[in-house]
Structure formats: structure tokens, C-alpha cells
Design a protein around this motif. Structure first.
Motif, short mmCIF file in Angstrom:
data_model
loop_
_atom_site.label_atom_id
_atom_site.label_comp_id
_atom_site.label_asym_id
_atom_site.label_seq_id
_atom_site.Cartn_x
_atom_site.Cartn_y
_atom_site.Cartn_z
N GLU A 31 -36.34 -77.16 35.65
CA GLU A 31 -35.77 -78.53 34.56
C GLU A 31 -34.74 -77.61 33.79
N GLY A 32 -33.82 -76.95 34.38
CA GLY A 32 -32.62 -76.03 33.76
C GLY A 32 -32.68 -75.48 33.20
N ARG A 33 -34.28 -74.55 33.33
CA ARG A 33 -34.60 -73.69 32.27
C ARG A 33 -35.56 -72.92 33.00
N TYR A 34 -35.02 -70.73 32.29
CA TYR A 34 -35.92 -70.45 33.32
C TYR A 34 -37.56 -70.21 32.43
N TYR A 35 -38.56 -69.90 33.03
CA TYR A 35 -39.62 -69.89 32.97
C TYR A 35 -40.15 -68.09 33.62
N CYS A 36 -41.37 -67.71 33.69
CA CYS A 36 -42.20 -66.50 33.74
C CYS A 36 -43.00 -66.23 33.42
N VAL A 37 -43.66 -66.05 34.99
CA VAL A 37 -44.98 -65.99 34.72
C VAL A 37 -45.06 -65.21 35.44
N THR A 38 -46.15 -64.14 33.92
CA THR A 38 -46.39 -62.42 34.30
C THR A 38 -47.31 -62.10 35.60
N VAL A 39 -47.35 -61.39 35.98
CA VAL A 39 -48.35 -60.28 36.91
C VAL A 39 -49.18 -59.40 36.22
N ASP A 40 -50.34 -59.18 36.07
CA ASP A 40 -50.98 -58.09 35.68
C ASP A 40 -52.56 -58.04 36.48
N ASP A 41 -51.84 -57.42 37.40
CA ASP A 41 -53.04 -57.25 39.35
C ASP A 41 -54.58 -56.34 38.88
N ASP A 42 -54.53 -56.12 37.22
CA ASP A 42 -55.09 -55.35 36.39
C ASP A 42 -56.24 -56.23 35.68
N ASP A 43 -55.79 -57.51 35.77
CA ASP A 43 -56.81 -58.68 35.43
C ASP A 43 -56.38 -60.16 35.58
N PRO A 44 -56.44 -60.43 37.03
CA PRO A 44 -56.72 -61.96 37.37
C PRO A 44 -56.75 -62.32 36.79
N ARG A 48 -50.63 -65.77 31.55
CA ARG A 48 -49.27 -65.86 30.72
C ARG A 48 -48.52 -66.55 31.53
N LEU A 49 -47.39 -67.38 31.16
CA LEU A 49 -46.41 -68.44 30.75
C LEU A 49 -45.58 -68.53 30.21
N VAL A 50 -43.93 -67.81 29.91
CA VAL A 50 -43.47 -67.15 29.28
C VAL A 50 -41.81 -68.31 29.15
N PHE A 51 -41.47 -68.71 28.17
CA PHE A 51 -40.83 -69.07 28.31
C PHE A 51 -39.41 -68.51 27.04
N PRO A 52 -38.95 -67.96 28.28
CA PRO A 52 -37.80 -67.11 27.14
C PRO A 52 -36.21 -67.25 26.90
N ASN A 53 -36.53 -66.89 25.57
CA ASN A 53 -34.86 -66.63 25.12
C ASN A 53 -34.57 -68.09 24.96
N PHE A 54 -35.30 -68.76 24.60
CA PHE A 54 -35.07 -70.77 23.91
C PHE A 54 -34.37 -70.74 22.65
N TRP A 55 -34.18 -69.39 21.95
CA TRP A 55 -33.70 -70.16 20.63
C TRP A 55 -32.86 -68.76 20.07
N GLY A 56 -31.38 -68.15 20.07
CA GLY A 56 -30.90 -66.60 19.59
C GLY A 56 -30.86 -66.58 18.35
N LEU A 57 -31.09 -65.75 18.04
CA LEU A 57 -31.37 -65.59 16.30
C LEU A 57 -30.05 -64.76 15.92
N GLU A 58 -29.03 -65.23 15.43
CA GLU A 58 -27.61 -64.44 14.58
C GLU A 58 -27.58 -63.85 13.68
N SER A 59 -28.85 -64.14 12.28
CA SER A 59 -28.38 -63.12 11.42
C SER A 59 -30.09 -63.70 11.09
N GLU A 60 -30.42 -62.74 10.02
CA GLU A 60 -31.86 -62.24 8.81
C GLU A 60 -31.68 -63.18 8.33
#
Length: 137
Positions: A31-44, A48-60
Motif C-alpha cells: 500500500e505504498g509503504r515499505y515494510y521489513c521482515v527480520t530474518v533470524d535463522d537462529d530463532d525460527p 518480527r515485521l517492521v514498518f520503518p521510518n514512518f515519521w521523521g523527528l526534526e527537533s528535540e
């Protein structure tokens, strides 16, 4: 079959076009956004499914409010964790599976949970979270 191959085969069957990134994880667009499935061969049994970088943090100040909003959303949504990483917000679902391959049974629900949590976070950031941290005076 490796975890990456198992995830890639599933994602392709669902109509996605996954690519393996430098860390060996699978990145795909939904749906127009990138997702990431983390691969951990040591723990099948860990998924973990990640929705990265969806809101930039521009100030403290924005980083401060984002931490408060993330805490509120994380408390409200099952399985989803929101957290800052560098200058962006990330959302992730993390769970233990009963059997290898069970990620297929929860994949759609994880995507929906991530999307709902990110929507809620954005609403809170636009109007300000209800939760307030006690600050030292």
C-alpha cells in the motif's frame, strides 16, 4: 529452506515483491509503504515485521512528544511497539510462533495492527498525546 527463502516465497505468493537488504532481511512494499521482515535463522519461531521510518523527528521537542505518543500507542495496541531510531519513528510487531511457518496465520493481522498503530500515532502527534510525562521542575 532458509528463513529468508520461506518468507520470500510467502510474500511472493501474496503478491509482494520482496528483496533482501544488506542485513539479510526482506523488504517489500505494501500500500505504498515499505515494510521489513527480520530474518533470524537462529530463532525460527520468532517473527518480527517492521514498518520503518514512518515519521521523521526534526527537533528535540518533537522527539519528546513522539516518545509520549509512542508510549500511549504501544499501551493501546496489542503486539505493536513504537520507538524512535535515529531521526525517525519505527513500528514493529514482535511475537513468538508455536510452529515454524505460523507467521502465515498472523501476517495480515500484523500488517493491520502496524497500520492502525501508525495511524493512531500520527493522530496523536497532530493534536498532542493525552498522556503527559511528569517533568522535573
Amino acid at each position: 529452506m532458509s528463513q529468508a527463502e520461506l518468507y520470500a516465497e510467502f510474500l511472493r505468493a501474496e503478491g509482494f515483491r520482496p528483496v533482501v537488504d544488506d542485513a539479510g532481511d526482506l523488504v517489500f512494499k505494501c500500500e505504498g509503504r515499505y515494510y521489513c521482515v527480520t530474518v533470524d535463522d537462529d530463532d525460527p519461531l520468532y517473527f518480527r515485521l517492521v514498518f520503518p521510518n514512518f515519521w521523521g523527528l526534526e527537533s528535540e521537542a518533537e522527539r519528546h512528544w513522539a516518545r509520549i505518543a509512542a508510549a500511549e500507542v504501544t499501551a493501546e495496541f496489542k503486539v505493536v511497539k513504537l520507538y524512535p531510531q535515529h531521526d525517525d519513528m519505527q513500528a514493529a510487531t514482535e511475537l513468538f510462533l508455536a510452529a515454524e511457518g505460523d507467521f502465515r496465520l498472523v501476517f495480515e493481522r500484523c500488517i493491520a495492527a502496524l497500520q492502525g498503530a501508525v495511524r493512531r500515532f500520527c493522530e496523536l502527534m497532530e493534536r498532542g498525546p493525552r498522556l503527559r510525562l511528569v517533568e522535573e521542575t
